[in-house]
Design an enzyme around this catalytic site. Sequence first.
Site, mmCIF file in Angstrom:
data_model
loop_
_atom_site.group_PDB
_atom_site.id
_atom_site.type_symbol
_atom_site.label_atom_id
_atom_site.label_comp_id
_atom_site.label_asym_id
_atom_site.label_seq_id
_atom_site.Cartn_x
_atom_site.Cartn_y
_atom_site.Cartn_z
ATOM 1 N N ASP A 44 0.836 -1.197 0.000
ATOM 2 C CA ASP A 44 0.000 0.000 0.000
ATOM 3 C C ASP A 44 0.876 1.255 0.000
ATOM 4 O OD1 ASP A 44 0.890 -0.121 2.624
ATOM 5 O OD2 ASP A 44 -1.112 -0.156 3.522
ATOM 6 N N ASP A 83 -0.832 -6.177 -0.036
ATOM 7 C CA ASP A 83 -1.200 -5.532 1.222
ATOM 8 C C ASP A 83 -2.708 -5.414 1.373
ATOM 9 O OD1 ASP A 83 0.827 -4.908 3.020
ATOM 10 O OD2 ASP A 83 1.447 -3.131 1.912
ATOM 11 N N LYS A 113 -0.930 -9.445 3.126
ATOM 12 C CA LYS A 113 -0.178 -8.977 4.295
ATOM 13 C C LYS A 113 -1.066 -8.082 5.148
ATOM 14 C CE LYS A 113 3.195 -5.871 3.982
ATOM 15 N NZ LYS A 113 2.670 -4.793 4.867
ATOM 16 N N GLU A 115 -1.025 -5.590 8.679
ATOM 17 C CA GLU A 115 -0.256 -4.889 9.701
ATOM 18 C C GLU A 115 -0.902 -5.085 11.066
ATOM 19 O OE1 GLU A 115 0.395 -0.796 8.822
ATOM 20 O OE2 GLU A 115 1.136 -1.166 6.797
ATOM 21 N N GLU A 182 9.612 -4.036 10.481
ATOM 22 C CA GLU A 182 9.989 -2.744 9.917
ATOM 23 C C GLU A 182 10.484 -1.785 10.979
ATOM 24 O OE1 GLU A 182 8.366 0.845 7.004
ATOM 25 O OE2 GLU A 182 7.136 -0.939 7.317
#
Length: 275
Positions: A44, A83, A113, A115, A182
């Site tokens: 994204d 994402d 994916k 978050e 990250e």
Amino acid sequence: MKNTVSTFAKAKKDGARLSMLTAYDYTTASLVDAAGVNGILVGDSLGMTMLGLPDTLGVTMDDMVHHTRAVARGAKEALVVADMPFMSYHLSCAQATENAGRLVKEGGAQAVKIEGGAQFTPEIEAITRASIPVMGHLGLTPQSVNAFGGFKVQGKSTAAAQRIVDDARALEAAGAFAVVLECIPAELARIVTDAVGIPTIGIGSGAGCDGQILVYQDMLGMFDDLTPKFARRFAEVGALMKQAFADYDACVKDGSFPAPEHTFAAPADTFDGVK
């Protein structure tokens, strides 16, 4: 051979390093794929690098499906991970599963994916029950930029570091096949990597991860709006592009392009009667 989630699992077991890059279109995906990179993330991050947004929060599911579909056409060997954009999985497990299904059915992704940490394990479990592989993402999660107060390194206190380790274990238990780490300290990334049996993919988190990922525009010097410390430039493609564009502009304006070798002709008398 086609990279799959099994490829990633075997790499972790064998101690082999995994490479990933972002891509958002067919041409770039084809080049990344031909280079032998293990996985392509349709991130994204396209909100910033492709759409000119200030962050990733404005990216929609339709945006992600559109770009994932293009990348999937170009990726013959790389694992394509897409994402889940902001607010596409936050409301319910049903919403999360439906949107993950769109990225697979409409976009052609082989994995998605998400978050976030342990709070999203129900969503991860629901998506994996639908036979869709899930990659996790911990540390600096860009969709939480407002909560973090900016793009800041995470896990710098003992309590914060322990939460990241615990979250990684929770994601693995929920069925995630890998996790992106990250912008966390390198030593913490090594601890997380040793703590879980799934591959860790680092970005700004040191060499102790099982693999690495970069935004391709960052590593090619094509995006100057944000220049992360961790993004090594492997080539100055941006400078080459700007020079080529300027050379083209100059040649058009001085009349040297197109030259005869760039044009088409017909027999001499073809246009005699054309008025």
